[in-house]
Design an enzyme around this catalytic site. Sequence first.
Site, PDB file in Angstrom:
ATOM      1  N   LYS A 247       0.828  -1.198   0.000  1.00  0.00           N
ATOM      2  CA  LYS A 247       0.000   0.000   0.000  1.00  0.00           C
ATOM      3  C   LYS A 247       0.873   1.263   0.000  1.00  0.00           C
ATOM      4  CE  LYS A 247      -4.084  -0.315   2.409  1.00  0.00           C
ATOM      5  NZ  LYS A 247      -4.823  -0.170   3.683  1.00  0.00           N
TER       6      LYS A 247
ATOM      7  N   CYS B   5     -18.179   2.549   9.332  1.00  0.00           N
ATOM      8  CA  CYS B   5     -18.273   3.410  10.520  1.00  0.00           C
ATOM      9  C   CYS B   5     -19.555   3.221  11.323  1.00  0.00           C
ATOM     10  CB  CYS B   5     -18.137   4.867  10.121  1.00  0.00           C
ATOM     11  SG  CYS B   5     -16.491   5.262   9.561  1.00  0.00           S
TER      12      CYS B   5
ATOM     13  N   LYS C  74     -20.379  -0.301  13.163  1.00  0.00           N
ATOM     14  CA  LYS C  74     -19.443  -0.716  14.220  1.00  0.00           C
ATOM     15  C   LYS C  74     -19.328   0.349  15.306  1.00  0.00           C
ATOM     16  CE  LYS C  74     -15.092   1.265  12.967  1.00  0.00           C
ATOM     17  NZ  LYS C  74     -14.605   2.308  13.818  1.00  0.00           N
TER      18      LYS C  74
ATOM     19  N   LYS D 117     -17.464  12.169  18.369  1.00  0.00           N
ATOM     20  CA  LYS D 117     -17.506  11.328  17.182  1.00  0.00           C
ATOM     21  C   LYS D 117     -18.558  10.222  17.296  1.00  0.00           C
ATOM     22  CE  LYS D 117     -16.494   9.472  13.392  1.00  0.00           C
ATOM     23  NZ  LYS D 117     -15.392   9.316  12.510  1.00  0.00           N
TER      24      LYS D 117
HETATM   25  C1  UDX Z   1     -20.289   8.299   8.304  1.00  0.00           C
HETATM   26  C2  UDX Z   1     -20.527   9.710   8.857  1.00  0.00           C
HETATM   27  O1  UDX Z   1     -21.462  10.392   8.039  1.00  0.00           O
HETATM   28  C3  UDX Z   1     -19.212  10.466   8.914  1.00  0.00           C
HETATM   29  O2  UDX Z   1     -19.409  11.743   9.481  1.00  0.00           O
HETATM   30  C4  UDX Z   1     -18.232   9.678   9.754  1.00  0.00           C
HETATM   31  O3  UDX Z   1     -16.967  10.322   9.785  1.00  0.00           O
HETATM   32  C5  UDX Z   1     -18.068   8.276   9.196  1.00  0.00           C
HETATM   33  O4  UDX Z   1     -19.337   7.626   9.091  1.00  0.00           O
HETATM   34  P1  UDX Z   1     -19.929   7.288   5.863  1.00  0.00           P
HETATM   35  O5  UDX Z   1     -19.800   5.951   6.517  1.00  0.00           O
HETATM   36  O6  UDX Z   1     -18.962   7.668   4.801  1.00  0.00           O
HETATM   37  O7  UDX Z   1     -19.849   8.442   6.965  1.00  0.00           O
HETATM   38  O8  UDX Z   1     -21.377   7.341   5.209  1.00  0.00           O
HETATM   39  P2  UDX Z   1     -22.740   8.162   5.358  1.00  0.00           P
HETATM   40  O9  UDX Z   1     -22.864   9.119   4.253  1.00  0.00           O
HETATM   41  O10 UDX Z   1     -22.928   8.663   6.731  1.00  0.00           O
HETATM   42  O11 UDX Z   1     -23.791   6.979   5.064  1.00  0.00           O
HETATM   43  C6  UDX Z   1     -23.835   5.844   5.931  1.00  0.00           C
HETATM   44  C7  UDX Z   1     -24.867   4.862   5.481  1.00  0.00           C
HETATM   45  O12 UDX Z   1     -26.174   5.363   5.724  1.00  0.00           O
HETATM   46  C8  UDX Z   1     -24.835   4.493   3.991  1.00  0.00           C
HETATM   47  O13 UDX Z   1     -25.012   3.093   3.883  1.00  0.00           O
HETATM   48  C9  UDX Z   1     -26.019   5.239   3.410  1.00  0.00           C
HETATM   49  O14 UDX Z   1     -26.546   4.594   2.283  1.00  0.00           O
HETATM   50  C10 UDX Z   1     -26.992   5.217   4.577  1.00  0.00           C
HETATM   51  N1  UDX Z   1     -27.978   6.313   4.579  1.00  0.00           N
HETATM   52  C11 UDX Z   1     -27.576   7.619   4.657  1.00  0.00           C
HETATM   53  C12 UDX Z   1     -29.346   6.022   4.536  1.00  0.00           C
HETATM   54  O15 UDX Z   1     -29.737   4.855   4.470  1.00  0.00           O
HETATM   55  N2  UDX Z   1     -30.249   7.054   4.548  1.00  0.00           N
HETATM   56  C13 UDX Z   1     -29.871   8.356   4.628  1.00  0.00           C
HETATM   57  O16 UDX Z   1     -30.758   9.227   4.652  1.00  0.00           O
HETATM   58  C14 UDX Z   1     -28.493   8.649   4.675  1.00  0.00           C
END
Ligand code: UDX
Length: 438
Positions: free
Chosen positions: A35, A262, A265, A206
Amino acid sequence: MRISVIGCGYLGAVHAASMAELGHEVVGVEVDERKAELLAAGKTPFYEPGFDELLARSLASGRLTFSSQMSAAAGAQVHFVCVGTPQKRGEYAADLRFVEGAVASLVEVLQPGELVVGKSTVPVGTAARLAEVVMEKVPGALLAWNPEFLREGYAVQDTLHPDRLVYGVPAGDTRAEALLDEVYATIVAAATPKVVTDYATAEMVKTAANSFLATKISFINAMAELCEATGADVKQLADAIGHDDRIGRKFLNAGLGFGGGCLPKDIRAFMARAGELGADQALTFLREVDNINMRRRIRMVELAREVLDGSLLGKRIAVLGAAFKPESDDIRDSPALNVAAQLQLQGATVVVTDPAAVENCKAQWPQLDYADSAEEAARGADAVLLLTEWKQFRSLDPAEFGKVVKQKRVLDGRNALDRDAWEAAGWSYRALGRRHAG
Ligand code: UDX
């Protein structure tokens, strides 16, 4: 400033390149030699919009290098710890071995006056414990906790233009804050809100933020369950309650629910930590948040069975989308891939397509079939399931697309398609939490 970034996965690689973009001299330390070599050659080990260009720019500036050796971190004034904290196998708690390992090897090269900055998501109490390790090994060195809120798909933007900065620093010591202000000078100058607090609060910001987001998604998905029971429409419901700006429309998209590396977990680790602290009752609602979320996947499989006349056996199903969300190749705890696999295990022939995640999927689920495009996946399909709402899929022309399938049945797992247009083109349209034509 000279900066080291320990751990060049998703968070670390983007952070390292972003810090170089801000003008610092950065070394990324990544134990996985392959990596580290890839990154040093300007090749990105994952899909993230805008990261290729950022990495290329930072490498070309000469301010960004990578190494697989911790000794390369020697001499940096600030050391960011960006390693992963996955869920422990068979338990809810977070596995801290990478964070502990990184700090243990970092203190071997650390000098007094240098600052260790934790960015990984950790159970509350971890920073205080690590601060003791640091101070005992290197008197005069400092530790701060500075959580990261980046979203995959927007990682570069979120790192360079965060909506807030949170510093967890030792009480009564202004040195850590001053050093972090110097690192983030450009961001601080842009009047980004900044919260300076203690370790425990910074760590909790967080996990509390992610728990809130997960709860918001599960709330609307619980409403979707009720809509299914009553014939109401969850999309209109979300629009209507979202107009109340105390509630807001964001993160109220009902569908297959949340996945990724994220949210799932982090809420589990938060519950586990609350239990250790004797405060488990405070977070029992998160168990329900998790349950509601997982039930959506089961419901999606049931809905597929229902539209396929009660049996999945021998049916051909096209699955559009496998990443846990659009603009990502990440399949960790992906609801889409989970549903695809379930359908296959229950006797359907499943062809999956995804603009970025197919290679990752093949490694994890070699027994699924894969296609390069939506049209190829849908050829001869008895049903089409939209499970990750990539724009390529949202913008499909239902009339043209209808020509390749065997049966014009579409299940919209993300409430992302223009239902009227699909129905007008002769498709039977079903979605979670929505009325159906009958
Ligand atoms: C998340 C947090 O948003 C971020 O601030 C943190 O640092 C890491 O975790 P991420 O895992 O990249 O970020 O994705 P996010 O955009 O939050 O979406 C998480 C999940 O929720 C996805 O599977 C998405 O499809 C789902 N989701 C999101 C929904 O089902 N409905 C929604 O309205 C929004």
